[in-house]
Design a protein around this motif. Structure first.
Motif, PDB file in Angstrom:
ATOM      1  N   GLU A  65       0.841  -1.191   0.000  1.00 42.00           N
ATOM      2  CA  GLU A  65       0.000   0.000   0.000  1.00 42.00           C
ATOM      3  C   GLU A  65       0.881   1.248   0.000  1.00 42.00           C
ATOM      4  O   GLU A  65       2.001   1.239   0.504  1.00 42.00           O
ATOM      5  N   TYR A  66       0.318   2.300  -0.599  1.00 42.88           N
ATOM      6  CA  TYR A  66       1.020   3.571  -0.580  1.00 42.88           C
ATOM      7  C   TYR A  66       0.992   4.161   0.825  1.00 42.88           C
ATOM      8  O   TYR A  66       0.351   3.624   1.725  1.00 42.88           O
ATOM      9  N   ASP A  67       1.702   5.240   0.989  1.00 40.87           N
ATOM     10  CA  ASP A  67       1.704   5.909   2.288  1.00 40.87           C
ATOM     11  C   ASP A  67       0.312   6.431   2.613  1.00 40.87           C
ATOM     12  O   ASP A  67      -0.631   6.290   1.839  1.00 40.87           O
ATOM     13  N   SER A  68       0.188   7.051   3.757  1.00 41.81           N
ATOM     14  CA  SER A  68      -1.096   7.583   4.199  1.00 41.81           C
ATOM     15  C   SER A  68      -1.653   8.557   3.169  1.00 41.81           C
ATOM     16  O   SER A  68      -0.924   9.143   2.365  1.00 41.81           O
ATOM     17  N   ILE A  69      -2.971   8.714   3.209  1.00 39.29           N
ATOM     18  CA  ILE A  69      -3.623   9.635   2.264  1.00 39.29           C
ATOM     19  C   ILE A  69      -3.177  11.074   2.481  1.00 39.29           C
ATOM     20  O   ILE A  69      -3.263  11.926   1.600  1.00 39.29           O
ATOM     21  N   TYR A  70      -2.688  11.356   3.675  1.00 38.84           N
ATOM     22  CA  TYR A  70      -2.216  12.701   3.980  1.00 38.84           C
ATOM     23  C   TYR A  70      -0.755  12.916   3.563  1.00 38.84           C
ATOM     24  O   TYR A  70      -0.238  14.021   3.680  1.00 38.84           O
ATOM     25  N   ALA A  71      -0.084  11.847   3.117  1.00 41.68           N
ATOM     26  CA  ALA A  71       1.307  11.986   2.704  1.00 41.68           C
ATOM     27  C   ALA A  71       1.382  12.691   1.350  1.00 41.68           C
ATOM     28  O   ALA A  71       0.373  12.888   0.676  1.00 41.68           O
ATOM     29  N   GLU A  72       2.585  13.042   0.963  1.00 43.11           N
ATOM     30  CA  GLU A  72       2.779  13.747  -0.300  1.00 43.11           C
ATOM     31  C   GLU A  72       2.713  12.745  -1.456  1.00 43.11           C
ATOM     32  O   GLU A  72       3.465  11.786  -1.509  1.00 43.11           O
ATOM     33  N   HIS A  73       1.792  13.003  -2.372  1.00 46.96           N
ATOM     34  CA  HIS A  73       1.644  12.177  -3.567  1.00 46.96           C
ATOM     35  C   HIS A  73       1.698  13.088  -4.786  1.00 46.96           C
ATOM     36  O   HIS A  73       1.594  14.316  -4.688  1.00 46.96           O
ATOM     37  N   SER A  74       1.841  12.453  -5.944  1.00 44.85           N
ATOM     38  CA  SER A  74       1.851  13.226  -7.182  1.00 44.85           C
ATOM     39  C   SER A  74       0.472  13.829  -7.435  1.00 44.85           C
ATOM     40  O   SER A  74      -0.550  13.311  -6.980  1.00 44.85           O
ATOM     41  N   VAL A  75       0.456  14.925  -8.176  1.00 42.73           N
ATOM     42  CA  VAL A  75      -0.807  15.591  -8.498  1.00 42.73           C
ATOM     43  C   VAL A  75      -1.698  14.673  -9.317  1.00 42.73           C
ATOM     44  O   VAL A  75      -2.924  14.633  -9.138  1.00 42.73           O
ATOM     45  N   LYS A  76      -1.088  13.897 -10.205  1.00 37.86           N
ATOM     46  CA  LYS A  76      -1.856  12.955 -11.027  1.00 37.86           C
ATOM     47  C   LYS A  76      -2.608  11.954 -10.158  1.00 37.86           C
ATOM     48  O   LYS A  76      -3.796  11.696 -10.381  1.00 37.86           O
ATOM     49  N   LEU A  77      -1.944  11.420  -9.151  1.00 36.63           N
ATOM     50  CA  LEU A  77      -2.566  10.418  -8.294  1.00 36.63           C
ATOM     51  C   LEU A  77      -3.683  11.009  -7.442  1.00 36.63           C
ATOM     52  O   LEU A  77      -4.773  10.438  -7.338  1.00 36.63           O
ATOM     53  N   VAL A  78      -3.447  12.172  -6.863  1.00 36.13           N
ATOM     54  CA  VAL A  78      -4.431  12.788  -5.967  1.00 36.13           C
ATOM     55  C   VAL A  78      -5.688  13.192  -6.747  1.00 36.13           C
ATOM     56  O   VAL A  78      -6.824  12.914  -6.322  1.00 36.13           O
ATOM     57  N   LEU A  79      -5.503  13.843  -7.882  1.00 32.36           N
ATOM     58  CA  LEU A  79      -6.658  14.303  -8.652  1.00 32.36           C
ATOM     59  C   LEU A  79      -7.439  13.132  -9.246  1.00 32.36           C
ATOM     60  O   LEU A  79      -8.672  13.172  -9.321  1.00 32.36           O
ATOM     61  N   THR A  80      -6.725  12.097  -9.678  1.00 26.89           N
ATOM     62  CA  THR A  80      -7.428  10.931 -10.216  1.00 26.89           C
ATOM     63  C   THR A  80      -8.258  10.253  -9.136  1.00 26.89           C
ATOM     64  O   THR A  80      -9.394   9.820  -9.385  1.00 26.89           O
ATOM     65  N   ARG A  81      -7.701  10.148  -7.935  1.00 28.06           N
ATOM     66  CA  ARG A  81      -8.483   9.601  -6.820  1.00 28.06           C
ATOM     67  C   ARG A  81      -9.750  10.404  -6.581  1.00 28.06           C
ATOM     68  O   ARG A  81     -10.858   9.840  -6.461  1.00 28.06           O
TER      69      ARG A  81
END
Length: 239
Positions: A65-81
């Motif tokens: 699993e990826y890090d917590s939802i509050y961790a830093e992710h790419s813009v592509k991943l966050v917006l797609t979610r």
């Protein structure tokens, strides 16, 4: 009436599968898959929430699993979610509203106009669901393709190169299905609005005419009622 039922059922089938495709796409792990499977001993898939590696020989799969939802992710991943979750919610509610608006469901059976408006509202929800769904899945796929093409163009080989997988395709299919079912419910079902309203207005004057006729019969000034009253009075006086 037969065409109305047919459009409702076709829209319901498309809405059911489209909502299912969007939900499965959001919560599966194969948005990106390694493109060089011939050189690898394992298949690597990346989703919106975790990454899985499957051994091609024994079929053993391990997922991280990826890090917590509050961790830093790419813009592509966050917006797609965010867009896919929005599409899931809208398509789910659109399908539930459509089920309530079906003529075969015993919900408000004496209110055809309200049921028709429920179908129209579900069509609008499905159209709105298709917009973030297609935006998120297509943007994710294009971003993966552009990233891979740029690496190949600059002769950069990082060992693992990805292409978009079946989860991304499923998101596109669910989004197009939402557009199709929403178009059927909003554009085609709107044609039956005038028919239902015409039946409602034609039923109302008949009730009004019946009540007015009753009023005429029970009017005390009507001659027949005067004759009946005078005969009763004459019998009473004789007694």
């Amino acid at each position: 009436a037969g065409m109305k039922f047919f459009l409702q059922y076709v829209g319901c089938i498309f809405a059911f599968f489209s909502a299912g495709f969007l939900i499965i796409s959001t919560w599966t792990d194969c948005w990106m898959v390694n493109a060089d499977d011939s050189l690898e001993v394992s298949t690597k898939c990346r989703g919106l929430w975790w990454e899985c590696v499957t051994n091609v020989f024994d079929g053993i799969q391990t997922c991280d699993e990826y890090d917590s939802i509050y961790a830093e992710h790419s813009v592509k991943l966050v917006l797609t979610r965010a867009m896919m979750i929005t599409a899931d919610i809208l398509s789910g509610f659109g399908f539930l509203f459509l089920v309530l608006g079906l003529d075969c469901v015993k919900f408000l059976p004496d209110e055809p106009l309200i049921k028709l408006r429920i179908c129209l509202a579900s069509g609008v929800m499905l159209l709105l669901a298709g917009l973030p769904g297609i935006t998120g899945s297509v943007w994710y796929a294009v971003d993966v393709y552009v990233e891979r093409s740029s690496l190949l163009f600059h002769n950069v080989f990082l060992g693992i190169q990805y292409k978009f997988g079946w989860s991304c395709w499923l998101g596109m299919a669910g989004s197009f299905g939402c557009f199709l079912s929403g178009s059927l419910l909003t554009c085609c079902m709107y044609l039956f609005r005038e028919t239902s309203s015409g039946r409602f207005h034609s039923a109302y004057p008949s009730r009004k005419g019946y009540s007015s006729a009753t009023t005429v019969v029970t009017n005390p000034h009507f001659p027949s009622s005067q004759t009946a009253t005078s005969k009763m009075y004459a019998v009473d006086t004789r007694v």
